[in-house]
Design an enzyme around this catalytic site. Structure first.
Site, PDB file in Angstrom:
ATOM      1  N   LYS A 104     -23.799   3.955  26.287  1.00 17.53           N
ATOM      2  CA  LYS A 104     -23.671   4.285  24.868  1.00 17.53           C
ATOM      3  C   LYS A 104     -24.154   5.709  24.592  1.00 17.53           C
ATOM      4  CE  LYS A 104     -23.705  -0.393  23.071  1.00 17.53           C
ATOM      5  NZ  LYS A 104     -24.519  -1.500  22.567  1.00 17.53           N
TER       6      LYS A 104
ATOM      7  N   LYS B  78     -11.839  -0.393  29.403  1.00 18.67           N
ATOM      8  CA  LYS B  78     -12.175  -1.684  28.797  1.00 18.67           C
ATOM      9  C   LYS B  78     -11.781  -1.656  27.314  1.00 18.67           C
ATOM     10  CE  LYS B  78     -16.305  -3.101  26.633  1.00 18.67           C
ATOM     11  NZ  LYS B  78     -16.449  -4.404  26.012  1.00 18.67           N
TER      12      LYS B  78
ATOM     13  N   LYS C 243     -14.006  -1.958  20.570  1.00 20.70           N
ATOM     14  CA  LYS C 243     -13.924  -1.420  19.206  1.00 20.70           C
ATOM     15  C   LYS C 243     -14.308   0.044  19.204  1.00 20.70           C
ATOM     16  CE  LYS C 243     -15.863  -5.693  17.671  1.00 20.70           C
ATOM     17  NZ  LYS C 243     -17.258  -5.978  18.014  1.00 20.70           N
TER      18      LYS C 243
HETATM   19  P1  ADP Z   1     -16.746  -4.241  21.601  1.00 19.33           P
HETATM   20  O1  ADP Z   1     -16.951  -3.625  22.953  1.00 19.33           O
HETATM   21  O2  ADP Z   1     -15.341  -4.209  21.177  1.00 19.33           O
HETATM   22  O3  ADP Z   1     -17.688  -3.648  20.549  1.00 19.33           O
HETATM   23  P2  ADP Z   1     -18.511  -6.454  21.501  1.00 19.33           P
HETATM   24  O4  ADP Z   1     -19.541  -5.640  22.202  1.00 19.33           O
HETATM   25  O5  ADP Z   1     -18.749  -6.773  20.061  1.00 19.33           O
HETATM   26  O6  ADP Z   1     -17.112  -5.766  21.712  1.00 19.33           O
HETATM   27  O7  ADP Z   1     -18.295  -7.799  22.301  1.00 19.33           O
HETATM   28  C1  ADP Z   1     -18.258  -9.102  21.765  1.00 19.33           C
HETATM   29  C2  ADP Z   1     -17.964 -10.086  22.882  1.00 19.33           C
HETATM   30  O8  ADP Z   1     -16.642  -9.849  23.405  1.00 19.33           O
HETATM   31  C3  ADP Z   1     -18.907  -9.943  24.080  1.00 19.33           C
HETATM   32  O9  ADP Z   1     -19.140 -11.221  24.630  1.00 19.33           O
HETATM   33  C4  ADP Z   1     -18.133  -9.089  25.042  1.00 19.33           C
HETATM   34  O10 ADP Z   1     -18.526  -9.315  26.390  1.00 19.33           O
HETATM   35  C5  ADP Z   1     -16.704  -9.556  24.799  1.00 19.33           C
HETATM   36  N1  ADP Z   1     -15.769  -8.449  25.085  1.00 19.33           N
HETATM   37  C6  ADP Z   1     -15.632  -7.292  24.387  1.00 19.33           C
HETATM   38  N2  ADP Z   1     -14.685  -6.508  24.938  1.00 19.33           N
HETATM   39  C7  ADP Z   1     -14.201  -7.183  26.006  1.00 19.33           C
HETATM   40  C8  ADP Z   1     -13.191  -6.922  26.985  1.00 19.33           C
HETATM   41  N3  ADP Z   1     -12.477  -5.795  26.957  1.00 19.33           N
HETATM   42  N4  ADP Z   1     -12.973  -7.837  27.957  1.00 19.33           N
HETATM   43  C9  ADP Z   1     -13.674  -9.000  27.989  1.00 19.33           C
HETATM   44  N5  ADP Z   1     -14.636  -9.323  27.092  1.00 19.33           N
HETATM   45  C10 ADP Z   1     -14.901  -8.441  26.109  1.00 19.33           C
END
Ligand code: ADP
Ligand code: TRP
Length: 318
Positions: A111, A190, A193
């Site tokens: 981050k 990956k 958001k």
């Molecule tokens: P982001 O990276 O979009 O902010 P979050 O950190 O809010 O997503 O993740 C919420 C949940 O979704 C977590 O359990 C995370 O491991 C899962 N997750 C987010 N992005 C992915 C992805 N690209 N592939 C698999 N799981 C994901």
């Protein structure tokens, strides 16, 4: 057996969240005695400093959860910031958390590298997450691969606390589905958001279409054989398919399916699967949402307080 998971209200839910977190959580919901899903709004403050946006995202995510099929009679849906025990436990746990454990956390480094301010809150993010998990004596935490290390840190902190004071905490385990451990985004990184590379679940149809049509591919010609193992379109599409369907489609890629057709088919597939969720979401009323949260927050508070009484006693606080 108790299952818990949280999502930060930092933007619209996408297919990565759906396959990495929501779907496995729904499967566990059927098997568990009690499941907890919460809006990690305190965590969101580490990257989001816009009150109106946070408020909107928090409201949206509850609608999203309900639309995805979390039945509030079986699942406890609650807001992290409404349960003050999370921050109380964060402090107590931080006093038994070795600095080295947090210094090894890759998500903090990632981050900061992306340009997010290196605040003390961002650094202690995993300790708050440990508090989230341990407060509810959680056995299983279904998450995507990016969160595995955080659940392991929670387990390490629980072990350290139990050894130092008293056996208060259940040791949690991450649950990660190998085949969906990382859903790629439209740029091949990956899906996240924070990278602007998502296929959102509840956006306008035209936005979803634009995202899918914009998936980056290599420059192979229309009828050239494609490699399904490296193609992000296929890597997303296969998540919707069973093994046999997936093998058939991989064959079509090798036989020269064009990227344009592949995207069109992915779009149709995505809309077909999301349709019932999208219909359900548009029928939800704000009143239902506030009732769900009221009920969920009350149940969460009871359990959190039960654990905190044990914690305070173990460390010698009143
Ligand atoms: P982001 O990276 O979009 O902010 P979050 O950190 O809010 O997503 O993740 C919420 C949940 O979704 C977590 O359990 C995370 O491991 C899962 N997750 C987010 N992005 C992915 C992805 N690209 N592939 C698999 N799981 C994901
Ligand atoms: N850190 C998680 C994420 O970004 C969200 C989260 C906060 C969480 N607390 C949690 C997930 C507890 C599972 C359990 O995705």
């Amino acid at each position: 057996m108790r299952v818990l998971s949280g999502i930060q209200p930092s933007g619209s839910l996408h297919l990565g969240n759906y396959f990495g977190s929501i779907r496995p959580n729904l499967e566990w919901l059927k098997k568990s005695d009690e499941s907890f899903f919460f809006i990690a709004d305190l965590h969101a403050l580490t990257t989001m400093q816009d009150a109106a946006k946070l408020k909107q995202a928090r409201e949206d995510i509850v609608l999203d959860y309900l639309a995805c099929g979390f039945d509030p009679d079986k699942a406890v849906i609650f807001e992290q910031s409404q349960i003050p025990e999370h921050t109380e436990l964060l402090w107590i746990l931080s006093t038994v958390t070795p600095m080295g454990l947090l210094e090894r956390a890759v998500s903090y480094k990632d981050k900061v590298q992306q340009g997010i301010a290196a605040s003390a809150g961002l650094f202690t993010y995993p300790v708050l997450m440990a508090a989230d998990i341990l407060l509810y004596q959680t056995n299983i935490v279904p998450v995507g691969r990016d969160q595995k290390q955080h659940v392991e840190i929670a387990r390490d902190i629980a072990t350290k606390f139990n050894r130092t004071f008293d056996e208060v905490f259940t040791l949690p385990e991450p649950f990660i589905r190998a085949e969906v451990s990382v859903v790629p985004g439209t740029d091949g990184r990956k899906m996240s958001k924070s990278y602007g590379n998502t296929i959102p679940l509840f956006a306008e149809e035209s936005v979803i279409k634009k995202a899918i049509m914009g998936i980056q591919t290599d420059s192979k010609g229309m009828n050239d054989p494609k490699d399904p193992d490296t193609c992000p379109i296929f890597q997303i599409h296969r998540l919707f398919l069973d093994k046999k369907e997936s093998e058939e489609m991989a064959g079509e890629y090798r036989n020269g399916l064009s990227y344009a057709d592949a995207k069109k088919r992915l779009f149709e597939q995505v809309m077909e699967v999301l349709k019932p969720l999208r219909v359900r979401r548009s029928a939800l009323k704000p009143k239902e949402v506030s009732q769900v949260l009221q009920q969920g927050n009350a149940r969460a508070r009871d359990l959190a307080e039960e654990t905190m009484q044990k914690v305070r006693k173990a460390v010698g606080l009143r």
